[in-house]
Design an enzyme around this catalytic site. Structure first.
Site, mmCIF file in Angstrom:
data_model
loop_
_atom_site.group_PDB
_atom_site.id
_atom_site.type_symbol
_atom_site.label_atom_id
_atom_site.label_comp_id
_atom_site.label_asym_id
_atom_site.label_seq_id
_atom_site.Cartn_x
_atom_site.Cartn_y
_atom_site.Cartn_z
ATOM 1 C CD1 TRP A 1 -8.745 -53.746 -25.066
ATOM 2 C CD2 TRP A 1 -8.118 -52.312 -26.683
ATOM 3 N NE1 TRP A 1 -9.857 -53.416 -25.792
ATOM 4 C CE2 TRP A 1 -9.505 -52.545 -26.786
ATOM 5 C CE3 TRP A 1 -7.518 -51.452 -27.594
ATOM 6 C CZ2 TRP A 1 -10.297 -51.945 -27.754
ATOM 7 C CZ3 TRP A 1 -8.300 -50.862 -28.562
ATOM 8 C CH2 TRP A 1 -9.664 -51.105 -28.630
ATOM 9 C CE LYS B 1 -13.681 -45.794 -16.927
ATOM 10 N NZ LYS B 1 -15.150 -45.747 -17.111
ATOM 11 C CG HIS C 1 -40.088 -41.863 -39.750
ATOM 12 N ND1 HIS C 1 -40.903 -41.432 -40.762
ATOM 13 C CD2 HIS C 1 -40.374 -41.097 -38.666
ATOM 14 C CE1 HIS C 1 -41.634 -40.406 -40.325
ATOM 15 N NE2 HIS C 1 -41.331 -40.199 -39.049
ATOM 16 C CG ASN D 1 -1.210 -47.378 -24.117
ATOM 17 O OD1 ASN D 1 -1.988 -47.747 -24.980
ATOM 18 N ND2 ASN D 1 -1.582 -46.617 -23.089
ATOM 19 N N GLY D 2 -0.594 -47.857 -27.502
ATOM 20 C CA GLY D 2 -0.865 -46.978 -28.645
ATOM 21 C C GLY D 2 -0.650 -47.702 -29.955
ATOM 22 C CD GLU E 1 -25.007 -43.903 -21.209
ATOM 23 O OE1 GLU E 1 -24.470 -43.828 -22.325
ATOM 24 O OE2 GLU E 1 -24.395 -44.269 -20.193
ATOM 25 C CE LYS F 1 -23.023 -47.347 -19.989
ATOM 26 N NZ LYS F 1 -22.329 -46.095 -19.886
ATOM 27 N NE ARG G 1 -4.540 -47.872 -18.904
ATOM 28 C CZ ARG G 1 -4.162 -46.609 -19.043
ATOM 29 N NH1 ARG G 1 -4.297 -45.782 -18.036
ATOM 30 N NH2 ARG G 1 -3.662 -46.174 -20.163
ATOM 31 C CB CYS H 1 -1.741 -51.104 -23.538
ATOM 32 S SG CYS H 1 -2.198 -51.728 -25.145
ATOM 33 C CD GLU I 1 -20.493 -49.804 -22.141
ATOM 34 O OE1 GLU I 1 -19.299 -49.724 -22.451
ATOM 35 O OE2 GLU I 1 -21.123 -48.856 -21.668
HETATM 36 C C1 F6R Z 1 -19.417 -46.361 -22.283
HETATM 37 C C2 F6R Z 1 -18.148 -45.690 -22.144
HETATM 38 C C3 F6R Z 1 -17.515 -45.108 -23.357
HETATM 39 C C4 F6R Z 1 -16.820 -43.777 -23.021
HETATM 40 C C5 F6R Z 1 -16.045 -43.266 -24.239
HETATM 41 C C6 F6R Z 1 -15.402 -41.930 -23.989
HETATM 42 O O1 F6R Z 1 -19.891 -46.824 -21.053
HETATM 43 O O2 F6R Z 1 -17.604 -45.615 -21.077
HETATM 44 O O3 F6R Z 1 -18.435 -44.959 -24.395
HETATM 45 O O4 F6R Z 1 -17.782 -42.856 -22.621
HETATM 46 O O5 F6R Z 1 -15.047 -44.210 -24.579
HETATM 47 O O6 F6R Z 1 -14.461 -41.991 -22.973
HETATM 48 P P1 F6R Z 1 -13.965 -40.688 -22.233
HETATM 49 O O7 F6R Z 1 -15.126 -40.138 -21.488
HETATM 50 O O8 F6R Z 1 -12.874 -41.165 -21.319
HETATM 51 O O9 F6R Z 1 -13.485 -39.740 -23.280
#
Ligand code: F6R
Length: 607
Positions: free
Chosen positions: A74, A602, A502, A98-99, A479, A483, A27, A2, A486
């Site tokens: 959010w 974010k 396996h 927020n939270g 990764e 990517k 965010r 949020c 998501e």
């Molecule tokens: C994926 C992504 C998330 C963040 C994760 C940690 O593309 O961005 O998996 O890496 O939420 O976030 P931070 O780095 O802000 O602790």
């Protein structure tokens, strides 16, 4: 997560609040709203979905008023619809949050029993009613807010406005960040400095447990005992932040393309390229004296940490325990004497990473943090910080922060190796030279974008994808899968190539694309054997390798993406780019919301 904006101003605030909320869009959110005091009454407009919907509502029914609060939500408690969107009202109180309020169920029951009626399913609304109850009992607005705050458990940032006082917003912070912006006869509140950047660069960050009374003439900050506290006023770098897409279609594309530059800035902070040595930066612990290191992080940051485990163990002979922070925080890991802890986080606010840090703090272990936001909570609570110089990362999917984290971790691995006497001066020079070329490799990888776009066309038709890699390419495979899923919503898994037989090999058929990340190195032949297993079962292989790898892998692939020749140490940094580009192009072809994928935030400030 949020976003919060509050303004005590002298011109109509609603349009300003919406503009500031736009800067918080990155965010992640699923509804938005703004409330003001208009002709002595609380008034609000809210809308499900993106801010354009809220703007449309405001266009149909404008909102006047010189004081207001706004929010991008959010969803955590209650679906993302207009009723659950903030601001929430209770009698004379308007609030954004927020939270998570962890004890909201018991508070809601208590208030319901007293006859308070709830309009939404949110945890936030209980806070509004709690404050309203204190006002009914005769308390002044600030005292009413303080009394209510003391009843709350959980992580929250709040902005509260009161009908009857058009010169007051109360803010509170317990977990998610909240900053006050100082203007000229105007004051602001925001969940980060980026939101406040158009208004001011004079910022005061609240600390955990702080609450603030914001008036046009200034602010007063108190702690949870009600005692006044002094917090430093800082010049934020917010105003100089370039928060636009430039010539790019998406922030993610822009951020992928910024990597040669930001990797170079980051490495230059830690390495002395001309001397061919690791720089003389401060450390919160002595690498020579520690026996183990714990690394913890979430998501992409965790995968950067996982790659570094190979580096720390291989080059510095330093054993590393690496954990996903949401597991680490509860698994009660013993932390022996002579250990150190390292946390990796772009935002520096991730709730699970912060909780893991606090666990290590209580165990008395020295703490280092690799963060992109230097003013963040994780940065502040660490004994030493290692900044990534990636600049603001706006795309929800992390790209440039990841390669900058790798750049810092590689530099730290060399620092550790040097301190522990596991590399010679000549090896140090060689590794530093290799790293100094990482920006060039990244720039060369970007040139493969068109070729990768062609591969993305294939991927855009499938529902499942497997990524394989060995050694440091194994976390990179994970990764790549993260990517892709998501931002394109295609189901993808990253596996260690040797683990294929396996279990996951059962998935292989003619429909299944298998992306293999395999620079030509010591174990390339092993990966080729795994590719043979895939080919024998009709799997469609997309191989990301270098010239030698392409020449030596004599098996039929659907596509081979040929990277520049890169030394093994630096390969994860360079190979991150084709992996990011593949996910990016696939998502663009599929028409998803690349910068703000559904359900994602974010900065994840809740558990
Ligand atoms: C994926 C992504 C998330 C963040 C994760 C940690 O593309 O961005 O998996 O890496 O939420 O976030 P931070 O780095 O802000 O602790």
């Amino acid at each position: 997560m949020c976003g919060i904006v509050g303004i005590v101003g002298h011109t109509p605030v609603a349009p300003l609040i919406v503009d500031a909320l736009k800067r918080l869009e990155y965010r992640g959110y699923d509804s938005a709203g703004v409330a003001t005091i208009e002709q002595g009454h609380l008034a609000r407009r809210r809308a499900e979905g993106k801010l354009v919907n809220l703007e449309r509502r405001l266009g149909e029914e404008p909102l006047g008023g010189l004081i207001g609060i706004g929010h991008t939500r959010w969803a955590t408690h209650g679906v993302p619809n207009e009723t659950n969107a903030h601001p929430h009202f209770a009698e004379d109180v308007a609030i954004v949050h927020n939270g998570i309020i962890e004890n909201f169920a018991e508070l809601r029951e208590e208030l319901s029993n007293e006859g308070f009626a709830f309009a939404s399913q949110t945890d936030t609304e209980v806070v509004a009613h709690l404050i309203a109850r204190e006002l009914r009992a005769g308390k002044a607005p600030g005292d009413a807010a303080f009394a209510a705050l003391k009843r709350l458990r959980g992580a929250f940032a709040l902005a509260i406005m009161f009908r009857g006082d058009e010169d007051l917003i109360v803010g509170a912070r317990n977990g998610p960040p909240l900053a006050v912006g100082h203007g000229d006869g105007e004051m602001y509140l925001g969940s980060d400095a980026i939101a406040l950047a158009p208004f001011t660069n004079a910022i005061t960050y609240l600390e955990d447990g702080d609450w603030v009374v914001v008036r046009r003439s200034g602010i007063e900050i108190f702690d949870m005992d009600g005692a006044p506290v002094a917090r430093q006023r800082q010049q934020s770098i917010g105003t100089s932040m370039m928060v636009d897409k430039g010539n790019h279609r998406h922030f993610m594309e822009k951020e992928i393309h910024e990597q040669p530059e930001v990797i170079s800035h980051t490495l230059a902070h830690y390495l002395d390229f001309s001397a061919g040595t690791v720089g003389n930066f401060d450390l919160p612990f002595d690498f020579a004296g520690i026996e183990r290191m714990a690394i913890s992080a979430c998501g992409t940051a965790y995968l950067a940490g996982l790659i570094s485990k190979y580096w720390f163990e291989r080059y510095a002979r330093l054993p590393v325990d690496i954990d996903i922070a949401s597991e680490f925080r509860y698994r009660e890991m013993p932390l022996p004497k002579n250990s150190a802890a390292l946390f990796v986080s772009q935002s520096g606010e991730t709730a699970d990473t912060l909780a893991s840090l606090r666990y290590c703090r209580s165990a008395g272990v020295p703490i280092g943090a690799i963060v992109n936001v230097r003013e963040s909570t994780i940065a502040r609570e660490s004994d030493g910080i290692f900044p990534t110089l990636a600049g603001p990362e706006i795309g929800v999917a992390s790209t440039k922060a990841f390669t900058c984290q790798l750049s810092v971790l590689a530099s730290l691995a060399l620092k550790a190796a040097k301190a522990r006497g596991t590399i010679s001066a000549e090896q140090e020079r060689d590794f530093v030279r290799q790293l100094s070329e990482a920006p060039r490799y990244a720039a060369q990888a970007l040139k493969l974008s068109e070729r990768i776009e062609a591969v993305a066309r294939e991927l855009s038709h499938v529902r499942h994808v497997l990524y394989l890699g060995r050694d440091t390419s194994y976390p990179l495979a994970m990764e790549g899968a993260l990517k892709l899923k998501e931002i394109s919503y295609i189901h993808a898994e990253g596996y260690a190539a040797g683990e294929l037989k396996h279990g996951p090999i059962a998935l292989i058929d003619e429909q299944m694309p298998v992306i293999v990340i395999a620079p030509y190195d010591r174990i390339f032949e092993k990966t080729v054997s795994n590719m043979q297993e895939v080919a024998a079962r009709g799997g469609r292989i997309i191989l990301i390798t270098d010239r030698e790898g392409a020449a030596k892998a004599t098996l039929k692939t659907l596509e081979t993406i040929v990277m520049p020749d890169v030394p093994e140490f630096v390969a994860p940094i360079a190979y991150a780019l084709p992996v990011q580009l593949l996910a990016y192009h696939t998502a663009v072809i599929m028409g998803t919301d690349v910068d703000q994928p559904r359900n994602l935030a974010k900065s994840v400030t809740v558990e």
